[in-house]
Every structure is written in C-alpha cells, then in structure tokens.
Design a protein around this motif. Structure first.
Motif, PDB file in Angstrom:
ATOM      1  N   ARG A   1       2.314   6.645  -7.061  1.00  0.00           N
ATOM      2  CA  ARG A   1       1.293   7.602  -7.497  1.00  0.00           C
ATOM      3  C   ARG A   1       1.780   9.046  -7.314  1.00  0.00           C
TER       4      ARG A   1
ATOM      5  N   GLU B   1      -1.567   3.873 -12.123  1.00  0.00           N
ATOM      6  CA  GLU B   1      -0.607   4.559 -11.249  1.00  0.00           C
ATOM      7  C   GLU B   1      -0.841   4.284  -9.770  1.00  0.00           C
ATOM      8  N   HIS B   2      -2.018   3.774  -9.404  1.00  0.00           N
ATOM      9  CA  HIS B   2      -2.275   3.519  -7.978  1.00  0.00           C
ATOM     10  C   HIS B   2      -2.407   2.027  -7.659  1.00  0.00           C
ATOM     11  N   ARG B   3      -2.140   1.176  -8.661  1.00  0.00           N
ATOM     12  CA  ARG B   3      -2.229  -0.276  -8.431  1.00  0.00           C
ATOM     13  C   ARG B   3      -1.038  -0.928  -9.096  1.00  0.00           C
TER      14      ARG B   3
ATOM     15  N   ASP C   1       1.308   4.187  -3.160  1.00  0.00           N
ATOM     16  CA  ASP C   1       1.147   5.631  -2.993  1.00  0.00           C
ATOM     17  C   ASP C   1       2.418   6.388  -3.362  1.00  0.00           C
ATOM     18  N   LEU C   2       3.591   5.835  -3.019  1.00  0.00           N
ATOM     19  CA  LEU C   2       4.857   6.489  -3.406  1.00  0.00           C
ATOM     20  C   LEU C   2       4.958   6.590  -4.927  1.00  0.00           C
TER      21      LEU C   2
ATOM     22  N   THR D   1       0.837  -1.208   0.000  1.00  0.00           N
ATOM     23  CA  THR D   1       0.000   0.000   0.000  1.00  0.00           C
ATOM     24  C   THR D   1       0.870   1.257   0.000  1.00  0.00           C
TER      25      THR D   1
END
Lengths: 339, 339
Positions: free
Chosen positions: A177, A255-257, A174-175, A170
C-alpha cells in the motif's frame, strides 16, 4: 545490450523452490533471467533434463546461508543486483513448518517473522518496488469456520505457524500500500502428493498416505476419521499458479489486500485410500496405520476443509486440479520417470 | 503480610493512562496495588482530589524512559516485581498515533511493533501468565466495510497504524493461546471529547470540534461532509470498560481470539455541531472551519462508522454512552470542575 534480470527464491532446499526454478528454466519467457536460489542447507539446483536446456543451468546461482543473519540477507539482495541487474521478483518460501513452529515458538519467531522482515526491509531499501511473492498458508484460518471458506472469512489462527504467517501477511499488505514493494501473498493448499521424506508439517501424512505405501513403507495417519477432509493441490498446479502470479497485473488485487487463496480440491482420507488402492493395489492399504495424535489432530481440525476460490480462477486466471486421481496420478507418473 | 501487587501502564503521558490510574486509585478494590506509570515524557501523576485518598498517591510510581530500549524495558518489568510483588496487569497504551504513523513508517515500526514485542517478551519471561491489556484500534478495519461492523468482519487495515496494531493483536492472540500471558486486545472507539491539545491522530478533529470552540479557538474539520459518521466513546466510559476487562473472567473469550471492540455510539459531524450549539451557543459554530484534507479524509473514510457490540455489552458486561449529549455534557462538566 539489455541488463540481465534476476529472480530470487528463498527456502530453495524445500519442495516448492526447485519446482518453481525448474518451471522457470523451461520457459523461454524467462531466458534473460538469472535464478538465485538460497537456503540454510545447500539449495537444490535443477539438473539438465529433457525439458531444461543445458545452457540454462549456468544461469542458476545457489547461495547457501542463514537468512536470519542481517549481513547475509544484505549480501544476498546485493548479489541479485550485481552488474546492474534488475531484480524482477523475490519468492519467499523459507520457513519453519507448522508442527515445528508449535514445538519451538522462539525459532518460529526468528525464522517465520524476523527473517522475513529482514528480507523485506533489504528489498525495499536496495530494490524498492520489486515484486515479492510470499507463501503464507491456510493455517492462518482457525475455528469456527464455515464448511467452505471464502475471501471474506476472518483469519483467526490457532497455531503459532498460522499466527506468524498472518503477521507477515499484514506487514506485506502495508508495504505494498505504501509503494515500497509490489506485494502478493499466496496461500497454498496442502501440497499432495509431495515427493521426498515426511516433514515437520502437521499435514505431512496427507502425502505420506500415498507416497510411503507405494514405496513399501508404513504411514501413520494421526486422525481416526476417514471422513476428515483436507484442501489439497498437486505440486505442478502450485508451480503453474506461482508463474501466473509472477505475471499478474498488480491492480487485480486491492492495494491493501494482497492475498490469494490458491485453488485446490477438498479430499477425504477415504478418498485418498481409494486412490491408493486404485494406483497401488489393495495390499498397499495394509501399510496405512490410523493412530490418533491428539496434538496434531487439534491443529489439523483448526484448518479449513474447503474454499470457494471462484474469484482466483475466474478473475485472476489461476488453475485447479481435476480430482484426487489427478493428484495421485501425477505422483505415480513422476515415479515412473525416475525408474 | 501479603505481598504487594503491581499494575503497569505504558503511554502514561497520554490521555487514557492517567484516566485509568485515577479510576484505579479511587477504587478500594485496588488499595493493595502499586500503580507504575511509564512514558518517554514525564508520566502524568494524578494529584490528590476529592475522589483520590491522599495516602494512595504514595503508591503511584512514575518511571520515565524509552520503551524502545531493551534494557529499559527489562528494568521496567523488574521494577514492578520488586520485593516479591506480584504483577497483576500491564496496560499497553503507548504508541505513535494514526497520522504520525502514516507520516513516519520506520518510527511506527519501532514504537508500535518492536517496543510492544520487547515488552511482551519481557513479561512472558519475567512474569509469565500476567494479564496484558493491549489497546488496539478501529483502524485495523479497512474498506469495503458494511454499515455496521460485527466481530466477524475481517480486519483489512488501510493505514500503517492499523497494520501495525493488527500485527501485535495477532501476536498477542498466539501468546495467550500458548499460555505465555493472559491476553486481552481492546479496540477503542475514537475518544471524544478528549481534553488537551490536538494530537497526531487523523481523528483529532472529533474532539477539537467541541473543545476548541468552547475555548474560543478555531477548529479545522478535514472533511466537507456533515453526514460523515464516526464511532465515539467518552473518556469515562473507556476507563470504566478497562476496569471491567481487568476483572473479566479470561474464559469469556476464545483462547485464540482475544479482541473486544469497545462499545461506542455512531455520531455524525452535524450531530456534533448540534451539540456544540446546544452547550456552547450558536456563535461557537463560527469557529468551526470545514476544509477538506484529502490525505486525512482517505484515512478517515477507511474506518468503520458503526459497530454491533451487543456481545460486548450483553455477554462481557461492558457499558456504553447514552448519546452525543452525554459525550459533550461530560466534557462541559469537567470544564466546570476546573474553574
């Protein structure tokens, strides 16, 4: 003169680190790369062989140290950037394994969570935008699960190992994104047949069931159910897929997965025993003892037994083993090479 | 003489903390409980009213301090255990909100991750087994999402706020499974109509669109789409459901999945404007300005717009608001009481 490039591999005293290092050293695409290997124990440095050119070994730099120490982690990243070198990628392979994490919560927190954060924070400070490939695990999944796990199944870990891996997944999502790193999370199937000694992984018997009898030793299977299925990959397939992620277009994942379930094959205990008999002879079966360990069984039964990785193979271009005979055959071949 | 019992509420300078404290002080079931309130700013202590017995106010103890400081957190938990008191529950409500977290990654990490870990680690050390109710958020979800989110949808946050909340959810699930705490994770809908001032939440306008015009002030809606739906709950429903979780049989949730999406209602911007007109008159509509903010819109559009919470209502016994007129009506009534 073009600047040198660096690749850093943590947990390089384990199985996958040396495997990947060897794979990279044999590949002319990486002839400009210095390979940094780090671990708490002395990192395993590949030795010259028919496949590794002798002059490549000078470009392997082992750095022994404690990755839970902030000053060590800072100096480690600095080392990979020496003389203006460009850090191409960091492979995060270190960690306390599943049974070990379940037995020592604090140690898992320190090694599987805090040291990963330290490392990521040093990377985003000293070398922002570096590609980071983090090895997570199928242990992020927990019951109830469908017979075949897809990318849409919610991770609900039933082990400290899985929970701590999921926390770092997780964080990495985020890093990435935010643009701080170029993150990829890879989840390995159980690696079988894994050479070496039994480990603190709950899945250790899935290599031992082949490896130990072939070496004339006993292996204890902690589950009395030959229909029990596990999701497996050979070491060589893991190494090949890691290089494919190293070279993958970053935009292939949202970008978030950033996670990819690595392709594997679903194999039962009976199928492993059949392969043992095929490659080792019937008498080797006598060295396999089935003795239920309720604690280990609970962890093992919380894991998925099969995945749909058609996206990973189709869209992302990863490869998959061809069957249990391929897994065991690869190990038997490797033994022959050592003789 | 039976030992006293304690309840600790963090982030008690916010909205939900004082709301819950008031609710508990009015409830004779909690007459043996001391309520500890903590925040960086002076905690808001409920004042005597028609519903709170005057002699209960002596059992409210505000402790101002910095919850990112290890020594403060240690002394905070110690305080709740003074004279052999039993810590019944800790409500973790403090945090940097969504837009604030997106703007300051390091601060979110410090407050939304590290301080929560500090607190949980003090609880499991000093008062193992304590019930912990952690407020997470619907921001743990990200696109693509179905029109109606069920408990089986995979959280894929698209904000730092959501990512950090999800990391702590995962940590709490494991602490509960290990028996270190009795953990519950609650995910609030957006609370509307929220009294007070605009906040650093991306969703702030969802209260402002009613609250500001009723007070004769302008409100800027950062999205030019009256069909945009949000998932909302009134403050009183949040407080009631928190008490229901405080009293819930722990076994109602699986030991490794401790999260509950709180019930809410799906409401469009147009429906909020209709309610504003109904309760405030047509001229109030002129105080609402619709002006697109691309950054905020991106965060808002990553969130779910409706949930299936039939399990929370049916099996867990939580309650739900009856419609947008109920949400706005409750706020209008609260204004009348203050006049």
């Amino acid at each position: 003169m073009s600047a040198r490039k660096s690749i850093l591999i943590t947990g390089a005293g384990g199985l996958v680190g040396p495997l990947l290092a060897t794979r990279l050293l044999c590949d002319s695409n990486y002839s400009q790369h210095t390979i940094y290997l780090t671990d708490l124990a002395p990192p395993i440095v590949p030795s010259a062989s028919s496949s590794i050119p002798a002059d490549r070994l000078k470009d392997v730099i082992p750095i022994q140290g404690d990755i839970t120490s902030p000053s060590f982690v800072s100096s480690l990243i600095s080392a990979t950037l020496q003389d203006g070198a460009n850090l191409s990628a960091v492979f995060i392979f270190h960690g306390i394994m599943s049974a070990g994490s379940e037995a020592n919560f604090e140690l898992s927190l320190k090694v599987n969570v805090d040291s990963v954060r330290l490392l990521l924070d040093e990377i985003r400070t000293q070398a922002p935008g570096t590609r980071v490939i983090y090895s997570s695990s199928q242990a992020i999944y927990g019951q109830p699960l469908p017979a075949v796990v897809t990318d849409d199944v919610t991770p609900t870990p039933q082990s400290t190992y899985g929970a701590h891996k999921l926390m770092m997944e997780t964080y990495i999502n985020d890093l990435h994104r935010k643009g701080y790193i170029e993150g990829f999370v890879v989840r390995f199937p159980t690696i079988s047949v894994r050479p070496g000694k039994p480990t603190a992984a709950a899945s250790s018997f899935l290599s031992g069931i082949i490896r130990e009898p072939l070496a004339g030793k006993e292996c204890v299977v902690p589950i009395e159910d030959r229909g029990f299925r596990s999701y497996l990959s050979s070491p060589s397939t893991i190494a090949e897929n890691l290089v494919r992620v190293l070279e993958m277009d970053s935009d292939k994942l949202p970008e978030h997965r950033r996670s990819v379930n690595f392709p594997g094959i679903s194999v039962s205990v009976q199928e492993l025993l059949d392969a043992l008999e095929k490659f080792g002879g019937k008498e080797k079966l006598g060295l396999v003892k089935e003795k239920r360990d309720k604690g280990l069984e609970k962890v093992l039964r919380s894991w998925p037994t099969d995945f749909d990785t058609s996206r990973a193979v189709g869209e992302l271009g990863l490869v998959v083993d061809e069957g249990v005979d391929g897994l065991v055959g690869e190990y038997v071949e490797s033994l022959k090479r050592k003789e």
